[in-house]
Design a protein around this motif. Structure first.
Motif, short mmCIF file in Angstrom:
data_model
loop_
_atom_site.label_atom_id
_atom_site.label_comp_id
_atom_site.label_asym_id
_atom_site.label_seq_id
_atom_site.Cartn_x
_atom_site.Cartn_y
_atom_site.Cartn_z
N TYR A 208 0.84 -1.20 0.00
CA TYR A 208 0.00 0.00 0.00
C TYR A 208 0.87 1.25 0.00
O TYR A 208 0.59 2.23 -0.70
CB TYR A 208 -0.93 0.00 1.21
CG TYR A 208 -2.03 1.03 1.13
CD1 TYR A 208 -3.17 0.81 0.36
CD2 TYR A 208 -1.91 2.26 1.78
CE1 TYR A 208 -4.17 1.77 0.26
CE2 TYR A 208 -2.90 3.22 1.69
CZ TYR A 208 -4.03 2.97 0.93
OH TYR A 208 -5.01 3.93 0.82
N SER A 214 -6.10 -0.95 -2.41
CA SER A 214 -6.57 -2.10 -1.62
C SER A 214 -7.17 -3.19 -2.50
O SER A 214 -7.01 -4.38 -2.23
CB SER A 214 -7.60 -1.63 -0.58
OG SER A 214 -8.66 -0.93 -1.22
N ASP A 237 -11.15 -5.87 -1.03
CA ASP A 237 -10.63 -4.54 -0.69
C ASP A 237 -11.06 -4.11 0.71
O ASP A 237 -10.31 -3.44 1.43
CB ASP A 237 -11.02 -3.50 -1.74
CG ASP A 237 -12.52 -3.45 -1.98
OD1 ASP A 237 -13.21 -4.41 -1.61
OD2 ASP A 237 -12.98 -2.45 -2.56
N LYS A 241 -8.60 -2.99 3.74
CA LYS A 241 -8.77 -1.69 4.38
C LYS A 241 -8.92 -1.82 5.90
O LYS A 241 -8.41 -0.99 6.66
CB LYS A 241 -9.97 -0.96 3.80
CG LYS A 241 -9.72 -0.37 2.41
CD LYS A 241 -10.98 0.27 1.84
CE LYS A 241 -10.74 0.82 0.45
NZ LYS A 241 -11.98 1.37 -0.15
N LEU A 244 -5.52 -2.15 7.28
CA LEU A 244 -4.78 -0.88 7.20
C LEU A 244 -5.26 0.13 8.24
O LEU A 244 -4.50 1.01 8.65
CB LEU A 244 -4.92 -0.29 5.79
CG LEU A 244 -4.24 -1.07 4.66
CD1 LEU A 244 -4.66 -0.52 3.31
CD2 LEU A 244 -2.72 -1.04 4.82
N VAL A 296 0.59 5.33 6.19
CA VAL A 296 -0.60 4.69 5.63
C VAL A 296 -1.84 5.54 5.91
O VAL A 296 -2.69 5.73 5.04
CB VAL A 296 -0.77 3.27 6.19
CG1 VAL A 296 -2.19 2.75 5.95
CG2 VAL A 296 0.23 2.32 5.57
#
Length: 534
Positions: A208, A214, A237, A241, A244, A296
């Protein structure tokens, strides 16, 4: 002169009693969730109610419906209760016996609604502990009071549990029951790194930060046959996410990210500031550095602002077609795309995600958003002009449809099989209690039985749910209601109307656009032609 009054005796009840002299009586109960106690409790209650009912010569035993005693607060979670209600609607039960109001339901609204519905069907409920029968006119007021007390008891228990959890949040002694991907727990309940999963987490953060989105990361993980997150069926995705966004990978712990509402019906919600949260810094060993986490977050914030999303991750201008458009050829979901960006003739189109990944696997080409809107406008105007010859006959036909004899027999056979397997489970429990069966063998056989019972229940419930075409009838009635208040031919596409009338839009590779309406009726138009077929 005195009027001569002649009393006409009710014929219906007299005929019913002559044709069916015995009342069909069932029992409803809730049994323990503990497997051993559950079997014992179930067998004991079956014996008790069979004896209780068979003592009456004018009664006939109609079975026992037993739910696990996880929670009585929401009727929709109780499969056997709902099955019993369907049996009542089908005219197979005359009287229900249950231990008490608290065993029937702890939600006042659900309890009173169920009682009123059963009374309207002519079905009596007898509560043993309170010695109340719903056949009396004075019963409803007392039942409302008792149900409210039961609901209050349930809410008090829930508040006590919530207080205990929040206390453990405050003093840092709360143990996570569900551990995040990348971690496991040691014997003391502390988080430790699970190295094989941690390597995947590091890869996600690294890729990322290197510019991959994603969606692409999820696709590559799937392509490389990386096992998905434990709580997910596959890499997507959304799963990427979630990883993340989670501060756990920096060594921190955020508690009470979700909460349960304080009053019935209990609903689990994402905590967006309604409840306090508890942040524990340096709680465990990190998988990534704080610098990586900070970078991020910056990229996530930038992409969110570029895409017009709010601080909750939701689109400020929500795409109304999202998740509604599907591919007829491969079943893939369509994604929104902009073309000719920055040009005066910039357009929005929707493309099948499988076609985007590999056009050889899916031949369905992208379609312009304005083509979908134009096709819907044509379809709706046709339906509005011809609803008398489409929707009204359809509604009459649906209401006249009846479940086939074969389907009735299949439901009966499935119920019999459930009873057989349940009895086998009871026997197994008794055998292991007497020491005639090894515990490991018992667990293996018990699990196999439970899996088979669950599968048969799903199949049976599916047949029961399809009995009567309720969804189609309700959807057709709603469409007729909408047309009643919007009878004019439309000049322009109405987004609000689309959302209330369409479940799915199916796109074919020959330009056909099929609208699956809320009653599951499918009507087709074409992107390149003014006409169409329905």
């Amino acid at each position: 002169m005195a009027k001569k009054v002649m009393k006409i005796e009710p014929v219906r009840q007299k005929v019913i009693q002559q044709l069916r002299p015995k009342k069909r009586v069932c029992a409803y109960c809730r049994v323990s969730t503990d497997s051993t106690k559950q079997h014992t409790s179930y067998v004991a209650q079956v014996e008790y109610y069979k004896t209780y009912i068979e003592k009456r010569k004018d009664w006939e035993f109609a079975g026992i419906f037993a739910d696990e005693a996880k929670s009585g607060t929401q009727v929709r979670k109780r499969e056997e209760f709902l099955r019993m209600m369907k049996e009542c609607e089908n005219g197979n039960i005359d009287i229900i016996i249950t231990k008490s109001v608290t065993r029937f339901a702890r939600n006042t609204i659900d309890s009173i609604e169920a009682i009123r519905k059963l009374k309207s069907l002519g079905i009596t409920i007898y509560f043993e502990k309170e010695n109340i029968s719903t056949i009396s006119e004075q019963s409803e007021q007392m039942l409302t009071i008792l149900s409210s007390l039961a609901q209050g008891e349930s809410e008090n228990i829930s508040q006590n549990i919530r207080w205990g959890i929040q206390k453990r949040f405050r003093d840092g002694s709360f143990n996570l029951t569900c551990v995040a991907y990348g971690y496991t727990k040691n014997q003391d309940g502390e988080l430790i790194i699970k190295e094989d999963e941690a390597a995947v987490v590091r890869r996600i953060y690294r890729e990322y930060l290197n510019g991959k989105g994603s969606y692409v990361i999820a696709r590559d993980l799937t392509k490389d046959n990386i096992p998905p997150v434990r709580t997910a069926d596959k890499w997507s995705d959304c799963v990427v996410k979630d990883i993340l966004h989670n501060p756990i990978y920096e060594g921190d712990l955020m508690l009470q990210k979700t909460y349960t509402t304080e009053v019935l019906p209990y609903t689990k919600k994402i905590n967006r500031g309604e409840m306090p949260q508890f942040f524990i810094k340096d709680n465990h060993e990190p998988i990534i550095t704080r610098e990586q986490g900070e970078m991020v977050r910056e990229i996530l914030e930038y992409r969110r602002s570029q895409m017009g999303m709010d601080d909750r991750g939701k689109y400020q201008n929500r795409y109304k077609f999202s998740s509604k458009i599907m591919c007829k050829e491969c079943g893939g979901i369509f994604r929104r795309q902009k073309i000719y960006i920055g040009k005066p003739y910039e357009k929005i189109q929707w493309s099948c995600k499988n076609h985007i990944e590999n056009s050889k696997l899916c031949r369905t080409k992208p379609i312009r958003e304005d083509s979908i809107k134009a096709a819907y406008l044509t379809m709706w105007n046709k339906l509005t002009s011809n609803y008398n010859i489409i929707l009204n006959p359809l509604l009459d036909s649906l209401k006249n449809l009846r479940v086939s004899k074969e389907q009735e027999e299949e439901i009966e056979n499935l119920n019999n099989r459930i009873m057989e397997l349940t009895e086998q489970s009871h026997i197994l429990s008794q055998v292991v209690q007497k020491g005639y069966l090894d515990s490991a063998v018992f667990i293996q056989k018990q699990n196999a039985l439970n899996v088979e019972i669950e599968e048969i229940k799903k199949k049976r419930n599916s047949l029961l749910d399809n009995n009567g075409f309720e969804t189609e009838i309700a959807g057709t009635e709603q469409l007729l209601e909408i047309i009643k208040y919007n009878p004019e031919i439309m000049d322009a596409y109405d987004e609000n109307l689309f959302l209330h009338t369409v479940n799915k839009v199916l796109i074919g590779n020959s330009g056909e656009i099929t609208f699956r309406l809320i009653n599951n009726l499918e009507l087709t138009e074409y992107a390149d032609k003014g006409g169409g077929k329905a």
